[in-house]
Design an enzyme around this catalytic site. Structure first.
Site, mmCIF file in Angstrom:
data_model
loop_
_atom_site.group_PDB
_atom_site.id
_atom_site.type_symbol
_atom_site.label_atom_id
_atom_site.label_comp_id
_atom_site.label_asym_id
_atom_site.label_seq_id
_atom_site.Cartn_x
_atom_site.Cartn_y
_atom_site.Cartn_z
ATOM 1 N N CYS A 64 0.885 -1.168 0.000
ATOM 2 C CA CYS A 64 0.000 0.000 0.000
ATOM 3 C C CYS A 64 0.919 1.212 0.000
ATOM 4 O O CYS A 64 2.118 1.075 -0.270
ATOM 5 C CB CYS A 64 -0.989 -0.008 1.171
ATOM 6 N N THR A 66 2.176 3.150 2.345
ATOM 7 C CA THR A 66 3.252 3.041 3.333
ATOM 8 C C THR A 66 3.639 1.593 3.629
ATOM 9 O O THR A 66 4.702 1.350 4.216
ATOM 10 C CB THR A 66 2.804 3.646 4.674
ATOM 11 N N HIS A 97 14.571 -15.297 11.125
ATOM 12 C CA HIS A 97 14.155 -15.287 12.530
ATOM 13 C C HIS A 97 12.654 -15.441 12.750
ATOM 14 O O HIS A 97 12.234 -16.045 13.738
ATOM 15 C CB HIS A 97 14.598 -13.975 13.202
ATOM 16 N N HIS A 132 14.547 -19.928 17.139
ATOM 17 C CA HIS A 132 13.492 -19.115 16.518
ATOM 18 C C HIS A 132 12.186 -19.893 16.393
ATOM 19 O O HIS A 132 11.102 -19.314 16.434
ATOM 20 C CB HIS A 132 13.962 -18.599 15.156
HETATM 21 C C1 RB5 Z 1 -4.024 5.379 0.817
HETATM 22 O O1 RB5 Z 1 -4.067 6.754 0.567
HETATM 23 C C2 RB5 Z 1 -3.078 5.081 1.967
HETATM 24 O O2 RB5 Z 1 -3.671 5.471 3.164
HETATM 25 C C3 RB5 Z 1 -2.733 3.600 1.987
HETATM 26 O O3 RB5 Z 1 -2.148 3.249 0.787
HETATM 27 C C4 RB5 Z 1 -1.763 3.145 3.059
HETATM 28 O O4 RB5 Z 1 -0.617 3.912 3.074
HETATM 29 C C5 RB5 Z 1 -2.325 2.915 4.397
HETATM 30 O O5 RB5 Z 1 -1.643 2.495 5.336
#
Ligand code: RB5
Length: 145
Positions: A64, A66, A97, A132
């Site tokens: 996604c 982030t 791990h 582990h």
């Molecule tokens: C979408 O705008 C963004 O919020 C999503 O891709 C992500 O980064 C969420 O954690």
């Protein structure tokens, strides 16, 4: 078979990951999203996590903006150990791990070459077992409480 998924924020990087897997002759199944139209990341994080947890696919890669949203979702599914990685060493160590069965990346955070190196390392590195194994067992016990 590798399960792939992304929201719109990870769609572009997912296309690069697919090219990379194609070039290496690795099979994958894309659980969406299929365009850059705005959508909700939990749908795709969950779909890929269930494909892995249910044994349809051995491993999953989700992206996604982030990498955080999809990894939070995936880790709510029993049996999933999803590692959010932004560097190659983390990708290597989480396989050794944590025996992570899912990899999350941030399409708006890391570059294409870094992502490809992370994917390659994560897919090639084996679980180290030993102490582990015991630690992972404690995660599984906790899931079943
Ligand atoms: C979408 O705008 C963004 O919020 C999503 O891709 C992500 O980064 C969420 O954690």
């Amino acid at each position: 078979m590798i399960a792939l998924g992304s929201d719109h924020g990870g769609w572009a990087l997912k296309q690069e990951v697919m090219k990379h897997l194609d070039a290496r002759g690795l099979e994958y199944k894309d659980y969406g999203t299929y365009s850059e139209d705005s959508c909700d990341y939990p749908v795709y994080g969950k779909a890929v996590a269930h494909a892995v947890a249910d044994g349809e696919c051995e491993k999953g890669i989700i992206i996604c903006g982030t990498g955080i949203g999809v990894s939070i979702c995936a880790n709510k599914v029993r049996g999933i150990r999803c590692a959010l990685c932004g560097d190659v060493l983390s990708a290597e160590l989480t396989r050794q791990h944590n025996d992570s069965n899912m990899l999350a990346m941030g399409g708006r955070i890391i570059g294409i070459e870094t992502a490809k190196a992370i994917v390659k390392t994560w897919l090639c590195t084996e679980f180290a077992g030993g102490r582990h194994e015991r630690r992972i067992g404690k995660i599984s016990d906790y899931e079943c409480r």
